[in-house]
Scaffold this motif. Structure first.
Motif, PDB file in Angstrom:
ATOM      1  N   TYR A 158      -4.336  -1.899   5.862  1.00  0.00           N
ATOM      2  CA  TYR A 158      -3.131  -1.114   5.573  1.00  0.00           C
ATOM      3  C   TYR A 158      -3.367  -0.008   4.546  1.00  0.00           C
ATOM      4  CZ  TYR A 158      -0.869  -5.010   7.928  1.00  0.00           C
ATOM      5  OH  TYR A 158      -0.512  -5.964   8.846  1.00  0.00           O
ATOM      6  N   LEU A 159      -4.567   0.054   4.001  1.00  0.00           N
ATOM      7  CA  LEU A 159      -4.852   1.028   2.957  1.00  0.00           C
ATOM      8  C   LEU A 159      -5.009   2.422   3.564  1.00  0.00           C
ATOM      9  CD1 LEU A 159      -5.176   0.422  -0.073  1.00  0.00           C
ATOM     10  CD2 LEU A 159      -7.635   0.532   0.258  1.00  0.00           C
ATOM     11  N   THR A 160      -4.438   3.436   2.907  1.00  0.00           N
ATOM     12  CA  THR A 160      -4.615   4.811   3.362  1.00  0.00           C
ATOM     13  C   THR A 160      -5.813   5.412   2.623  1.00  0.00           C
ATOM     14  OG1 THR A 160      -3.265   5.826   1.629  1.00  0.00           O
ATOM     15  CG2 THR A 160      -2.097   5.003   3.586  1.00  0.00           C
ATOM     16  N   THR A 161      -6.138   6.663   2.928  1.00  0.00           N
ATOM     17  CA  THR A 161      -7.255   7.329   2.247  1.00  0.00           C
ATOM     18  C   THR A 161      -6.960   7.537   0.760  1.00  0.00           C
ATOM     19  OG1 THR A 161      -6.349   9.458   2.953  1.00  0.00           O
ATOM     20  CG2 THR A 161      -8.118   8.532   4.297  1.00  0.00           C
ATOM     21  N   ASP A 162      -5.673   7.396   0.344  1.00  0.00           N
ATOM     22  CA  ASP A 162      -5.320   7.494  -1.077  1.00  0.00           C
ATOM     23  C   ASP A 162      -5.776   6.264  -1.858  1.00  0.00           C
ATOM     24  OD1 ASP A 162      -4.091   9.945  -0.639  1.00  0.00           O
ATOM     25  OD2 ASP A 162      -2.148   9.045  -0.230  1.00  0.00           O
ATOM     26  N   LYS A 163      -6.025   5.151  -1.136  1.00  0.00           N
ATOM     27  CA  LYS A 163      -6.515   3.894  -1.741  1.00  0.00           C
ATOM     28  C   LYS A 163      -5.654   3.438  -2.924  1.00  0.00           C
ATOM     29  CE  LYS A 163     -11.291   4.331  -0.197  1.00  0.00           C
ATOM     30  NZ  LYS A 163     -11.114   5.534   0.598  1.00  0.00           N
ATOM     31  N   ARG A 164      -4.318   3.420  -2.692  1.00  0.00           N
ATOM     32  CA  ARG A 164      -3.378   3.033  -3.751  1.00  0.00           C
ATOM     33  C   ARG A 164      -2.560   1.809  -3.336  1.00  0.00           C
ATOM     34  NH1 ARG A 164      -1.814   7.713  -7.390  1.00  0.00           N
ATOM     35  NH2 ARG A 164      -3.413   9.246  -6.959  1.00  0.00           N
ATOM     36  N   ILE A 165      -2.349   0.921  -4.303  1.00  0.00           N
ATOM     37  CA  ILE A 165      -1.505  -0.259  -4.102  1.00  0.00           C
ATOM     38  C   ILE A 165      -0.493  -0.308  -5.243  1.00  0.00           C
ATOM     39  CG2 ILE A 165      -1.446  -2.789  -4.059  1.00  0.00           C
ATOM     40  CD1 ILE A 165      -4.238  -2.708  -2.794  1.00  0.00           C
ATOM     41  N   GLN A 166       0.774  -0.467  -4.880  1.00  0.00           N
ATOM     42  CA  GLN A 166       1.843  -0.575  -5.877  1.00  0.00           C
ATOM     43  C   GLN A 166       2.244  -2.049  -5.994  1.00  0.00           C
ATOM     44  OE1 GLN A 166       3.557   2.170  -7.354  1.00  0.00           O
ATOM     45  NE2 GLN A 166       4.972   0.903  -8.492  1.00  0.00           N
ATOM     46  N   VAL A 167       2.202  -2.577  -7.217  1.00  0.00           N
ATOM     47  CA  VAL A 167       2.593  -3.965  -7.468  1.00  0.00           C
ATOM     48  C   VAL A 167       3.830  -3.959  -8.360  1.00  0.00           C
ATOM     49  CG1 VAL A 167       1.856  -6.202  -8.379  1.00  0.00           C
ATOM     50  CG2 VAL A 167       0.178  -4.677  -7.332  1.00  0.00           C
ATOM     51  N   THR A 168       4.851  -4.740  -7.969  1.00  0.00           N
ATOM     52  CA  THR A 168       6.061  -4.835  -8.789  1.00  0.00           C
ATOM     53  C   THR A 168       6.369  -6.300  -9.076  1.00  0.00           C
ATOM     54  OG1 THR A 168       7.547  -4.882  -6.890  1.00  0.00           O
ATOM     55  CG2 THR A 168       7.065  -2.731  -7.808  1.00  0.00           C
ATOM     56  N   THR A 203       0.873  -1.177   0.000  1.00  0.00           N
ATOM     57  CA  THR A 203       0.000   0.000   0.000  1.00  0.00           C
ATOM     58  C   THR A 203       0.910   1.226   0.000  1.00  0.00           C
ATOM     59  OG1 THR A 203      -0.138  -0.057   2.421  1.00  0.00           O
ATOM     60  CG2 THR A 203      -1.904  -1.145   1.197  1.00  0.00           C
ATOM     61  N   ILE A 204       0.501   2.270  -0.732  1.00  0.00           N
ATOM     62  CA  ILE A 204       1.343   3.460  -0.865  1.00  0.00           C
ATOM     63  C   ILE A 204       0.497   4.725  -0.715  1.00  0.00           C
ATOM     64  CG2 ILE A 204       3.068   2.379  -2.357  1.00  0.00           C
ATOM     65  CD1 ILE A 204       1.691   3.832  -4.753  1.00  0.00           C
ATOM     66  N   LEU A 205       1.202   5.835  -0.484  1.00  0.00           N
ATOM     67  CA  LEU A 205       0.586   7.157  -0.500  1.00  0.00           C
ATOM     68  C   LEU A 205       0.617   7.691  -1.931  1.00  0.00           C
ATOM     69  CD1 LEU A 205       2.338   8.663   2.660  1.00  0.00           C
ATOM     70  CD2 LEU A 205       0.045   7.690   2.535  1.00  0.00           C
ATOM     71  N   TYR A 206      -0.076   8.807  -2.197  1.00  0.00           N
ATOM     72  CA  TYR A 206      -0.080   9.364  -3.554  1.00  0.00           C
ATOM     73  C   TYR A 206       1.321   9.819  -3.964  1.00  0.00           C
ATOM     74  CZ  TYR A 206       0.129  14.150  -1.772  1.00  0.00           C
ATOM     75  OH  TYR A 206       0.533  15.302  -1.160  1.00  0.00           O
ATOM     76  N   THR A 207       2.211  10.024  -2.988  1.00  0.00           N
ATOM     77  CA  THR A 207       3.598  10.409  -3.277  1.00  0.00           C
ATOM     78  C   THR A 207       4.451   9.200  -3.674  1.00  0.00           C
ATOM     79  OG1 THR A 207       4.141  10.123  -0.940  1.00  0.00           O
ATOM     80  CG2 THR A 207       3.528  12.339  -1.652  1.00  0.00           C
ATOM     81  N   HIS A 232       0.927 -16.850 -18.696  1.00  0.00           N
ATOM     82  CA  HIS A 232       0.324 -15.886 -17.775  1.00  0.00           C
ATOM     83  C   HIS A 232       0.617 -16.300 -16.343  1.00  0.00           C
ATOM     84  CE1 HIS A 232      -3.040 -14.695 -20.857  1.00  0.00           C
ATOM     85  NE2 HIS A 232      -1.819 -14.504 -21.304  1.00  0.00           N
ATOM     86  N   ILE A 233       0.917 -15.317 -15.504  1.00  0.00           N
ATOM     87  CA  ILE A 233       1.027 -15.552 -14.060  1.00  0.00           C
ATOM     88  C   ILE A 233      -0.083 -14.753 -13.399  1.00  0.00           C
ATOM     89  CG2 ILE A 233       2.447 -15.273 -11.986  1.00  0.00           C
ATOM     90  CD1 ILE A 233       4.907 -15.435 -13.754  1.00  0.00           C
ATOM     91  N   ARG A 234      -0.920 -15.430 -12.646  1.00  0.00           N
ATOM     92  CA  ARG A 234      -2.047 -14.771 -11.967  1.00  0.00           C
ATOM     93  C   ARG A 234      -1.641 -14.439 -10.530  1.00  0.00           C
ATOM     94  NH1 ARG A 234      -7.539 -14.692 -13.103  1.00  0.00           N
ATOM     95  NH2 ARG A 234      -7.151 -16.129 -14.821  1.00  0.00           N
ATOM     96  N   LEU A 235      -1.886 -13.195 -10.134  1.00  0.00           N
ATOM     97  CA  LEU A 235      -1.590 -12.762  -8.769  1.00  0.00           C
ATOM     98  C   LEU A 235      -2.882 -12.270  -8.134  1.00  0.00           C
ATOM     99  CD1 LEU A 235       0.670 -12.118  -6.643  1.00  0.00           C
ATOM    100  CD2 LEU A 235       0.701  -9.811  -7.575  1.00  0.00           C
ATOM    101  N   LYS A 236      -3.225 -12.864  -6.993  1.00  0.00           N
ATOM    102  CA  LYS A 236      -4.455 -12.461  -6.303  1.00  0.00           C
ATOM    103  C   LYS A 236      -4.097 -11.807  -4.974  1.00  0.00           C
ATOM    104  CE  LYS A 236      -8.998 -14.136  -4.902  1.00  0.00           C
ATOM    105  NZ  LYS A 236      -9.919 -15.284  -4.843  1.00  0.00           N
ATOM    106  N   ILE A 237      -4.695 -10.625  -4.727  1.00  0.00           N
ATOM    107  CA  ILE A 237      -4.496  -9.914  -3.460  1.00  0.00           C
ATOM    108  C   ILE A 237      -5.851  -9.841  -2.768  1.00  0.00           C
ATOM    109  CG2 ILE A 237      -3.608  -7.833  -2.339  1.00  0.00           C
ATOM    110  CD1 ILE A 237      -2.173  -7.165  -4.990  1.00  0.00           C
ATOM    111  N   PRO A 238      -6.107 -10.694  -1.790  1.00  0.00           N
ATOM    112  CA  PRO A 238      -7.400 -10.662  -1.091  1.00  0.00           C
ATOM    113  C   PRO A 238      -7.575  -9.374  -0.293  1.00  0.00           C
ATOM    114  CG  PRO A 238      -6.196 -12.711  -0.634  1.00  0.00           C
ATOM    115  CD  PRO A 238      -5.242 -11.762  -1.281  1.00  0.00           C
ATOM    116  N   TYR A 239      -8.832  -8.970  -0.106  1.00  0.00           N
ATOM    117  CA  TYR A 239      -9.106  -7.777   0.711  1.00  0.00           C
ATOM    118  C   TYR A 239      -8.498  -7.917   2.098  1.00  0.00           C
ATOM    119  CZ  TYR A 239     -11.427  -4.774   4.016  1.00  0.00           C
ATOM    120  OH  TYR A 239     -11.645  -3.899   5.039  1.00  0.00           O
ATOM    121  N   SER A 240      -8.507  -9.136   2.649  1.00  0.00           N
ATOM    122  CA  SER A 240      -7.977  -9.352   4.009  1.00  0.00           C
ATOM    123  C   SER A 240      -6.488  -9.014   4.103  1.00  0.00           C
ATOM    124  CB  SER A 240      -8.208 -10.801   4.448  1.00  0.00           C
ATOM    125  OG  SER A 240      -7.594 -11.697   3.532  1.00  0.00           O
TER     126      SER A 240
END
Length: 200
Positions: free
Chosen positions: A70-80, A30-34, A57-65
């Motif tokens: 850990y999510l901030t009000t920016d509601k952003r997730i960085q995947v690498t 989880t990340i901030l807008y910065t 194809h590689i499938r990646l699942k990120i459950p809500y749990s």
């Protein structure tokens, strides 16, 4: 959408005629807008064999749990995904994706015709998109430079509810109504609408 599991696909293609083995290190934070990281929520490593001109194809699942708390009000997730081609002298490729989760919680229904100095009733519906109940629900309604704070009942998982909001416009022209919904599990889910007020 916020509150749901996230599924991503990484597509690997071998454009050469040689067989290749690719090691893939995937992570999500989880990340901030910065773009500053808040918390790492997923880490996974896999290896893929690619034949001549083959794609996989590689499938990646990120459950809500995993991400919810850990999510901030920016509601952003960085995947690498760091892809390393084995036996190719350390040939690496980095793939990045920023996900901004959408809110579909606030719906504002406005009558077709609104007239100055005549009372009007709006319907404001709000929802809990999560698979768990939420408490301490508050709706902040801003209109004509005034704010009204409304305390609401708890919402069950996936429950939608609504309130009716009455006001009397004192001038013609456009008015902006803004609604801000918060609870103990998330905050500042916003909705807004521009209201056209006709002369009496």
């Amino acid at each position: 959408v916020f509150g749901k599991d996230i599924t991503l696909l990484l597509i690997l293609s071998n454009l050469s005629s040689d067989h290749k083995t690719v090691k893939v290190d995937m992570s999500a934070s989880t990340i901030l807008y910065t773009r500053r990281a808040v918390a790492e929520i997923l880490k996974a490593t896999t290896s893929v064999d690619l034949g001549s001109k083959q794609g996989k194809h590689i499938r990646l699942k990120i459950p809500y749990s995993y991400y919810g708390k850990y999510l901030t009000t920016d509601k952003r997730i960085q995947v690498t995904a760091l892809c390393e081609v084995m036996n190719m002298h350390g040939l690496k490729l980095l793939v990045e994706k920023t996900i901004i989760l959408e809110d579909t919680n606030i719906i504002i229904k406005v009558p077709r015709r609104i007239v100055m100095n005549k009372a009007v009733t709006l319907e404001i519906s709000y929802a809990n998109p999560l698979p768990e109940p939420v408490n301490r629900c508050v709706l902040l309604v801003t209109l004509m430079n005034q704010q009204v704070k409304i305390h609401l009942a708890r919402l069950a998982p996936k429950e939608r509810s609504k309130i009716y909001f009455e006001f009397t416009p004192r001038r013609t022209g456009p008015l902006q109504l803004q609604v801000d919904f918060s609870c103990d599990k998330f905050s500042h889910v916003k909705g807004f609408v521009t209201i056209a007020v006709a002369p009496a």
